[in-house]
Motif scaffolding. Structure first.
Motif, PDB file in Angstrom:
ATOM      1  N   GLY A 175       0.219   7.192  -8.690  1.00  0.00           N
ATOM      2  CA  GLY A 175       0.056   8.310  -7.774  1.00  0.00           C
ATOM      3  C   GLY A 175       0.345   7.903  -6.349  1.00  0.00           C
ATOM      4  O   GLY A 175       1.101   6.967  -6.098  1.00  0.00           O
ATOM      5  N   THR A 176      -0.298   8.627  -5.433  1.00  0.00           N
ATOM      6  CA  THR A 176      -0.048   8.417  -4.019  1.00  0.00           C
ATOM      7  C   THR A 176      -1.356   8.293  -3.252  1.00  0.00           C
ATOM      8  O   THR A 176      -2.392   8.788  -3.690  1.00  0.00           O
ATOM      9  CB  THR A 176       0.754   9.591  -3.421  1.00  0.00           C
ATOM     10  N   ARG A 207      -4.227  -0.869  -6.941  1.00  0.00           N
ATOM     11  CA  ARG A 207      -3.335  -1.670  -6.109  1.00  0.00           C
ATOM     12  C   ARG A 207      -2.241  -0.767  -5.564  1.00  0.00           C
ATOM     13  O   ARG A 207      -1.923   0.277  -6.147  1.00  0.00           O
ATOM     14  CB  ARG A 207      -2.730  -2.840  -6.882  1.00  0.00           C
ATOM     15  N   LEU A 208      -1.694  -1.167  -4.439  1.00  0.00           N
ATOM     16  CA  LEU A 208      -0.606  -0.410  -3.843  1.00  0.00           C
ATOM     17  C   LEU A 208       0.712  -0.876  -4.434  1.00  0.00           C
ATOM     18  O   LEU A 208       0.887  -2.054  -4.736  1.00  0.00           O
ATOM     19  CB  LEU A 208      -0.605  -0.571  -2.325  1.00  0.00           C
ATOM     20  N   ALA A 209       1.624   0.076  -4.588  1.00  0.00           N
ATOM     21  CA  ALA A 209       2.929  -0.231  -5.167  1.00  0.00           C
ATOM     22  C   ALA A 209       4.057   0.026  -4.166  1.00  0.00           C
ATOM     23  O   ALA A 209       5.209   0.134  -4.550  1.00  0.00           O
ATOM     24  CB  ALA A 209       3.138   0.594  -6.441  1.00  0.00           C
ATOM     25  N   GLY A 210       3.720   0.161  -2.889  1.00  0.00           N
ATOM     26  CA  GLY A 210       4.723   0.358  -1.835  1.00  0.00           C
ATOM     27  C   GLY A 210       4.980   1.823  -1.537  1.00  0.00           C
ATOM     28  O   GLY A 210       4.843   2.686  -2.401  1.00  0.00           O
ATOM     29  N   ASP A 211       5.348   2.107  -0.286  1.00  0.00           N
ATOM     30  CA  ASP A 211       5.701   3.456   0.173  1.00  0.00           C
ATOM     31  C   ASP A 211       4.680   4.518  -0.207  1.00  0.00           C
ATOM     32  O   ASP A 211       5.039   5.589  -0.700  1.00  0.00           O
ATOM     33  CB  ASP A 211       7.088   3.858  -0.351  1.00  0.00           C
ATOM     34  N   GLY A 212       3.399   4.224  -0.038  1.00  0.00           N
ATOM     35  CA  GLY A 212       2.352   5.202  -0.320  1.00  0.00           C
ATOM     36  C   GLY A 212       2.034   5.378  -1.797  1.00  0.00           C
ATOM     37  O   GLY A 212       1.246   6.238  -2.162  1.00  0.00           O
ATOM     38  N   ALA A 213       2.643   4.565  -2.641  1.00  0.00           N
ATOM     39  CA  ALA A 213       2.380   4.646  -4.084  1.00  0.00           C
ATOM     40  C   ALA A 213       1.175   3.774  -4.425  1.00  0.00           C
ATOM     41  O   ALA A 213       0.985   2.698  -3.868  1.00  0.00           O
ATOM     42  CB  ALA A 213       3.593   4.196  -4.888  1.00  0.00           C
ATOM     43  N   VAL A 214       0.350   4.258  -5.344  1.00  0.00           N
ATOM     44  CA  VAL A 214      -0.835   3.527  -5.769  1.00  0.00           C
ATOM     45  C   VAL A 214      -0.900   3.538  -7.291  1.00  0.00           C
ATOM     46  O   VAL A 214      -0.456   4.504  -7.933  1.00  0.00           O
ATOM     47  CB  VAL A 214      -2.124   4.116  -5.124  1.00  0.00           C
ATOM     48  N   GLU A 215      -1.411   2.459  -7.852  1.00  0.00           N
ATOM     49  CA  GLU A 215      -1.602   2.356  -9.298  1.00  0.00           C
ATOM     50  C   GLU A 215      -3.056   2.027  -9.572  1.00  0.00           C
ATOM     51  O   GLU A 215      -3.699   1.337  -8.785  1.00  0.00           O
ATOM     52  CB  GLU A 215      -0.710   1.251  -9.878  1.00  0.00           C
ATOM     53  N   MET A 216      -3.562   2.527 -10.701  1.00  0.00           N
ATOM     54  CA  MET A 216      -4.952   2.278 -11.078  1.00  0.00           C
ATOM     55  C   MET A 216      -5.023   2.084 -12.575  1.00  0.00           C
ATOM     56  O   MET A 216      -4.367   2.805 -13.329  1.00  0.00           O
ATOM     57  CB  MET A 216      -5.821   3.466 -10.652  1.00  0.00           C
ATOM     58  N   ILE A 235      -6.658  10.398   1.044  1.00  0.00           N
ATOM     59  CA  ILE A 235      -6.614  11.150  -0.216  1.00  0.00           C
ATOM     60  C   ILE A 235      -5.754  10.399  -1.225  1.00  0.00           C
ATOM     61  O   ILE A 235      -4.631  10.004  -0.929  1.00  0.00           O
ATOM     62  CB  ILE A 235      -6.041  12.565   0.001  1.00  0.00           C
ATOM     63  N   LEU A 236      -6.304  10.208  -2.431  1.00  0.00           N
ATOM     64  CA  LEU A 236      -5.554   9.627  -3.537  1.00  0.00           C
ATOM     65  C   LEU A 236      -5.327  10.708  -4.585  1.00  0.00           C
ATOM     66  O   LEU A 236      -6.276  11.401  -4.985  1.00  0.00           O
ATOM     67  CB  LEU A 236      -6.321   8.474  -4.187  1.00  0.00           C
ATOM     68  N   HIS A 237      -4.070  10.850  -5.008  1.00  0.00           N
ATOM     69  CA  HIS A 237      -3.702  11.745  -6.105  1.00  0.00           C
ATOM     70  C   HIS A 237      -3.196  10.849  -7.229  1.00  0.00           C
ATOM     71  O   HIS A 237      -2.190  10.149  -7.053  1.00  0.00           O
ATOM     72  CB  HIS A 237      -2.594  12.715  -5.692  1.00  0.00           C
ATOM     73  N   LEU A 238      -3.885  10.840  -8.358  1.00  0.00           N
ATOM     74  CA  LEU A 238      -3.551   9.949  -9.469  1.00  0.00           C
ATOM     75  C   LEU A 238      -3.341  10.751 -10.749  1.00  0.00           C
ATOM     76  O   LEU A 238      -4.142  11.634 -11.072  1.00  0.00           O
ATOM     77  CB  LEU A 238      -4.675   8.936  -9.684  1.00  0.00           C
ATOM     78  N   LEU A 257      -6.070   1.602   1.531  1.00  0.00           N
ATOM     79  CA  LEU A 257      -7.184   1.822   0.597  1.00  0.00           C
ATOM     80  C   LEU A 257      -8.526   1.384   1.172  1.00  0.00           C
ATOM     81  O   LEU A 257      -9.565   1.591   0.548  1.00  0.00           O
ATOM     82  CB  LEU A 257      -6.919   1.080  -0.718  1.00  0.00           C
ATOM     83  N   ALA A 258      -8.544   0.781   2.370  1.00  0.00           N
ATOM     84  CA  ALA A 258      -9.774   0.262   2.972  1.00  0.00           C
ATOM     85  C   ALA A 258     -10.890   1.299   3.077  1.00  0.00           C
ATOM     86  O   ALA A 258     -12.058   0.953   2.889  1.00  0.00           O
ATOM     87  CB  ALA A 258      -9.477  -0.354   4.337  1.00  0.00           C
ATOM     88  N   PRO A 259     -10.598   2.583   3.343  1.00  0.00           N
ATOM     89  CA  PRO A 259     -11.698   3.554   3.431  1.00  0.00           C
ATOM     90  C   PRO A 259     -12.518   3.701   2.139  1.00  0.00           C
ATOM     91  O   PRO A 259     -13.643   4.178   2.174  1.00  0.00           O
ATOM     92  CB  PRO A 259     -10.994   4.865   3.785  1.00  0.00           C
ATOM     93  N   LEU A 260     -11.975   3.264   1.012  1.00  0.00           N
ATOM     94  CA  LEU A 260     -12.723   3.329  -0.252  1.00  0.00           C
ATOM     95  C   LEU A 260     -13.797   2.251  -0.349  1.00  0.00           C
ATOM     96  O   LEU A 260     -14.771   2.406  -1.090  1.00  0.00           O
ATOM     97  CB  LEU A 260     -11.780   3.149  -1.441  1.00  0.00           C
ATOM     98  N   LEU A 261     -13.634   1.155   0.383  1.00  0.00           N
ATOM     99  CA  LEU A 261     -14.510  -0.005   0.211  1.00  0.00           C
ATOM    100  C   LEU A 261     -15.969   0.317   0.480  1.00  0.00           C
ATOM    101  O   LEU A 261     -16.299   0.995   1.446  1.00  0.00           O
ATOM    102  CB  LEU A 261     -14.052  -1.153   1.106  1.00  0.00           C
ATOM    103  N   GLY A 262     -16.823  -0.177  -0.400  1.00  0.00           N
ATOM    104  CA  GLY A 262     -18.260  -0.008  -0.246  1.00  0.00           C
ATOM    105  C   GLY A 262     -18.882   0.567  -1.501  1.00  0.00           C
ATOM    106  O   GLY A 262     -18.218   0.765  -2.526  1.00  0.00           O
TER     107      GLY A 262
END
Length: 193
Positions: A111-112, A88-97, A121-124, A28-33
Motif C-alpha cells: 500500500g501507501t 517496511r517502506l518500499a520506496g516512493d511512498g510505498a509500504v509493505e506489511m 495515513i496508511l492504505h494497505l 512511519l515514525a508517527p506510528l511508534l509507541g
C-alpha cells in the motif's frame, strides 16, 4: 534455597541500548509507541462486539517496524485476538506489511503511506492471505490507519479493517480509536531527535 535454581531464574543485568530510527523509516515514525483504546467489530456471520486494544509499534534500528497487537473483552478482560508483524517502506511512498495471527492466517499487504496536513495515513491491501487447513476462508483484506497528532504531544490512531470472508463481500469488520501512551510518546520523541 537452591543456588542453581536461583541463578536460572535471575536475569543478568544488561544495559538497554536505544537504537536510532533509520532515516528511511521517517514516514512511519508517527506510528511508534504503544497505543491503547477501544474498538468495535461486526460481520454478517457474528454478533456485533466491542473490544479493548493495545498495539505497539517499535524498532531496533533496522529498516522495519515491528507490530504487536492484542485485544480483550471490555467486560471480562479475557483475551480475544492477537497479531504480530512487520512494516517496511518500499520506496516512493510505498509500504509493505506482513502479519500473522493464531487463528491460522499469514497476511501480506502492499500500500501507501501519505500525509494529509499533520496526519499520517496508511492504505494497505492484502496481496496474499495464506491460511492453515482449519482456518476459515478469507478472500480479501484491507486496512486503513490514520495517526493524528495533537498540539500537546498526544496523538490518536484510528483504523478500519475491511474483510471478505466465508462467502461475504468486502466490508468493514473492525474499527478502533487508540491513544498514544505518554510514556511511549516521550521515548518516541527521544528516538527522532
Amino acid at each position: 534455597t537452591d543456588p542453581l535454581r536461583s541463578s536460572m531464574c535471575t536475569r543478568p543485568k544488561v544495559p538497554v541500548v536505544i537504537a536510532a530510527l533509520p532515516s528511511q523509516l521517517a514516514p512511519l515514525a508517527p506510528l511508534l509507541g504503544t497505543w491503547r483504546g477501544r474498538g468495535t467489530g461486526a460481520y454478517p456471520t457474528v454478533a456485533p462486539f466491542a473490544f479493548l486494544e493495545e498495539s505497539t509499534f517499535s524498532h531496533v534500528g533496522k529498516p522495519f517496524i515491528e507490530f504487536r497487537q492484542k485485544t480483550m473483552n471490555p467486560d471480562t478482560q479475557a483475551p480475544m485476538h492477537t497479531e504480530t508483524g512487520y512494516l517496511r517502506l518500499a520506496g516512493d511512498g510505498a509500504v509493505e506489511m506482513v502479519l500473522c495471527d493464531p487463528t491460522g492466517f499469514a497476511e501480506v499487504y502492499a500500500g501507501t503511506v501519505e500525509t494529509a496536513g499533520s496526519d499520517t495515513i496508511l492504505h494497505l491491501h492484502a496481496t496474499s492471505v495464506a491460511k492453515t487447513p482449519t482456518a476459515k476462508e478469507v478472500t480479501a483484506l484491507s486496512r486503513t490507519l490514520r495517526v493524528s497528532p495533537a498540539p500537546d504531544g498526544t496523538a490518536t490512531l484510528t483504523y478500519e479493517l475491511h474483510m471478505a470472508a466465508v462467502g461475504q463481500p468486502l466490508q468493514v469488520h473492525l474499527k478502533a480509536t487508540l491513544d498514544l501512551q505518554l510514556s511511549t510518546a516521550q521515548s518516541h520523541d527521544a528516538d527522532t531527535q
